[in-house]
Design a protein around this motif. Structure first.
Motif, PDB file in Angstrom:
ATOM      1  N   PRO A   1       0.660  -1.172  -0.050  1.00 37.09           N
ATOM      2  CA  PRO A   1      -0.024   0.001   0.217  1.00 37.09           C
ATOM      3  C   PRO A   1       1.047   1.334   0.036  1.00 37.09           C
ATOM      4  CG  PRO A   1       0.052  -0.794   2.250  1.00 37.09           C
ATOM      5  CD  PRO A   1       0.722  -1.900   1.431  1.00 37.09           C
ATOM      6  N   ASP A   2       0.166   2.335  -0.371  1.00 32.32           N
ATOM      7  CA  ASP A   2       1.058   3.681  -0.300  1.00 32.32           C
ATOM      8  C   ASP A   2       1.251   4.105   1.137  1.00 32.32           C
ATOM      9  OD1 ASP A   2       0.568   6.819   0.014  1.00 32.32           O
ATOM     10  OD2 ASP A   2       1.519   6.226  -2.163  1.00 32.32           O
ATOM     11  N   ASP A   3       2.198   4.593   1.358  1.00 29.62           N
ATOM     12  CA  ASP A   3       2.684   5.083   2.729  1.00 29.62           C
ATOM     13  C   ASP A   3       1.817   6.010   3.440  1.00 29.62           C
ATOM     14  OD1 ASP A   3       4.972   3.259   3.008  1.00 29.62           O
ATOM     15  OD2 ASP A   3       6.085   4.843   1.807  1.00 29.62           O
ATOM     16  N   GLN A   4       1.208   6.890   2.576  1.00 27.35           N
ATOM     17  CA  GLN A   4       0.205   8.039   2.928  1.00 27.35           C
ATOM     18  C   GLN A   4       0.797   8.927   4.265  1.00 27.35           C
ATOM     19  OE1 GLN A   4      -3.248   5.787   4.091  1.00 27.35           O
ATOM     20  NE2 GLN A   4      -3.991   6.254   1.781  1.00 27.35           N
ATOM     21  N   GLY A   5       2.062   8.998   4.059  1.00 24.10           N
ATOM     22  CA  GLY A   5       2.724  10.171   5.101  1.00 24.10           C
ATOM     23  C   GLY A   5       3.256   9.309   6.226  1.00 24.10           C
ATOM     24  N   ARG A   6       3.324   8.078   6.280  1.00 25.93           N
ATOM     25  CA  ARG A   6       3.970   7.120   7.292  1.00 25.93           C
ATOM     26  C   ARG A   6       5.560   6.822   7.034  1.00 25.93           C
ATOM     27  NH1 ARG A   6      -1.470   4.548   6.655  1.00 25.93           N
ATOM     28  NH2 ARG A   6      -0.236   3.163   5.133  1.00 25.93           N
ATOM     29  N   VAL A   7       6.168   6.926   8.181  1.00 29.28           N
ATOM     30  CA  VAL A   7       7.623   6.759   8.058  1.00 29.28           C
ATOM     31  C   VAL A   7       7.986   5.797   9.078  1.00 29.28           C
ATOM     32  CG1 VAL A   7       8.221   8.837   6.850  1.00 29.28           C
ATOM     33  CG2 VAL A   7       8.079   8.960   9.320  1.00 29.28           C
TER      34      VAL A   7
ATOM     35  N   ALA B   1       8.275   3.424   0.576  1.00 29.53           N
ATOM     36  CA  ALA B   1       9.346   4.150  -0.073  1.00 29.53           C
ATOM     37  C   ALA B   1      10.540   3.324   0.095  1.00 29.53           C
ATOM     38  CB  ALA B   1       9.327   5.601   0.750  1.00 29.53           C
ATOM     39  N   HIS B   2      10.839   2.750   1.060  1.00 32.54           N
ATOM     40  CA  HIS B   2      12.104   1.806   1.056  1.00 32.54           C
ATOM     41  C   HIS B   2      12.174   0.864   0.001  1.00 32.54           C
ATOM     42  CE1 HIS B   2      15.455   0.008   3.465  1.00 32.54           C
ATOM     43  NE2 HIS B   2      14.953  -1.311   3.036  1.00 32.54           N
ATOM     44  N   VAL B   3      10.967   0.188  -0.016  1.00 35.29           N
ATOM     45  CA  VAL B   3      11.114  -0.970  -1.112  1.00 35.29           C
ATOM     46  C   VAL B   3      11.283  -0.622  -2.426  1.00 35.29           C
ATOM     47  CG1 VAL B   3       9.830  -3.069  -1.909  1.00 35.29           C
ATOM     48  CG2 VAL B   3       9.823  -2.601   0.475  1.00 35.29           C
ATOM     49  N   VAL B   4      10.851   0.599  -2.857  1.00 34.05           N
ATOM     50  CA  VAL B   4      11.085   1.324  -4.031  1.00 34.05           C
ATOM     51  C   VAL B   4      12.362   1.473  -4.254  1.00 34.05           C
ATOM     52  CG1 VAL B   4      10.462   3.470  -5.214  1.00 34.05           C
ATOM     53  CG2 VAL B   4       8.514   2.338  -4.178  1.00 34.05           C
ATOM     54  N   CYS B   5      13.033   2.419  -3.019  1.00 35.06           N
ATOM     55  CA  CYS B   5      14.368   2.350  -3.356  1.00 35.06           C
ATOM     56  C   CYS B   5      15.184   1.009  -3.652  1.00 35.06           C
ATOM     57  CB  CYS B   5      14.940   3.069  -2.111  1.00 35.06           C
ATOM     58  SG  CYS B   5      14.478   4.818  -1.772  1.00 35.06           S
TER      59      CYS B   5
END
Length: 306
Positions: free
Chosen positions: A195-201, A239-243
């Motif tokens: 899923p999209d992170d929706q601002g979560r980090v 975002a990490h997995v996309v990197c």
């Protein structure tokens, strides 16, 4: 009291794991002698942490200056809660047994692998978590309480062992050589929709950086202290997995609605969490700074492709 003793004799539980391999290298390079503890033939001390009597027999007559507990029962990233249960048990019974073994060997220092999810699973918003925040709050569900109890008790046992210099290292999510590799086959086969992170980090730390922090804690950590060990750039799970996908030239994960991850409840809980964590104490007291300030930097490093 802190120690700057070099050339220590160290017993490392979990030496055959991914983190354990990095710890062995970092400690050896720092001038220490490392003996692995585990069930496999490659370990200098062969024993199961869950078998108290066998463990005590295995260390009988041995001496170590420091004992490190970095053992888990994880063979792959846990997707469901039951994938964490054996590690939860190691954090309680295994720690109890290893403390007994440490005393039997005359060890002075006891260092344990902990993790930032011990602060709780959930959305911490813009609050930056430090070691002064509550560690091991009660879990919102019986399954989460089981995981949090393991992390809570592991640290309690460590700090309450008054005859040992107990130190806990609260690591962020690991990535890097030996850790990131597990994602690549799933990404190549397009088997990792996210899923999209929706601002979560979430907080991350590269494995060789984590190992360097452990070596620093062995030599300079303050007894009774916990240290957050994370890089300086929190990053959402997707975002990490996309990197990872971009750096290794594999397909990016497909995007799915967040509810579609519910059949994988542990992963769903983790990906629903958001946490910013400070490692200022580790930087100030241990003299440690992450070589890689962000996961993108760490993933782009040549060592990431080993």
């Amino acid at each position: 009291m802190t120690t700057n003793q070099q050339n220590q004799s160290i017993l490392l539980a979990g030496a055959s794991g991914v983190l354990g391999g990095h710890l062995t290298r970092a400690l050896t390079e720092a001038g220490h002698k490392v003996t692995g503890l585990g069930r496999g033939a490659a370990n200098g001390v062969r024993a199961d942490l869950m078998d108290r009597d066998a463990l005590l027999r295995a260390v009988d007559g041995r001496h170590f200056d420091t004992v490190i507990h970095a053992a888990t029962a994880l063979r792959k990233p846990p997707m469901r809660h039951r994938g964490m249960y054996a590690t939860d048990a190691l954090r309680i019974a295994g720690t109890t047994h290893l403390i007994e073994a440490a005393r039997a060997t005359g060890a002075r220092r006891f260092v344990v692998e902990s993790m930032v999810f011990g602060y709780g699973y959930g959305d911490f918003g813009d609050h930056v978590v430090t070691e002064d925040d509550t560690f091991g709050p009660r879990g919102a569900t019986p399954q989460l309480e089981r995981h949090l109890e393991g992390m809570r008790v592991k640290e309690q046992l460590t700090f309450e062992a008054t005859d040992l210099e107990g130190i806990a290292l609260r690591f962020g999510l690991f990535y890097g050589p030996g850790g990131t590799d597990a994602l690549l086959p799933m990404l190549r086969k397009r088997q990792m929709p996210l899923p999209d992170d929706q601002g979560r980090v979430l907080p991350w730390v590269e494995l060789t950086d984590a190992a360097r922090a452990t070596a620093a804690a062995v030599e300079r950590g303050r007894p009774g202290r916990a240290y957050n060990v994370v890089d300086r750039t929190p990053l959402g799970f997707r975002a990490h997995v996309v990197c990872v996908a971009e750096e290794f030239g594999v397909p990016k994960p497909m995007t799915v609605p967040h509810w579609m991850t519910r059949p994988m409840p542990y992963a769903h809980t983790m990906m629903s969490s958001s946490m910013r964590v400070s490692a200022a104490r580790a930087e100030q007291e241990l003299g440690w700074t992450p070589r890689y300030a962000s996961a993108r930097e760490g993933l782009a490093a040549p060592a990431a492709r080993r």
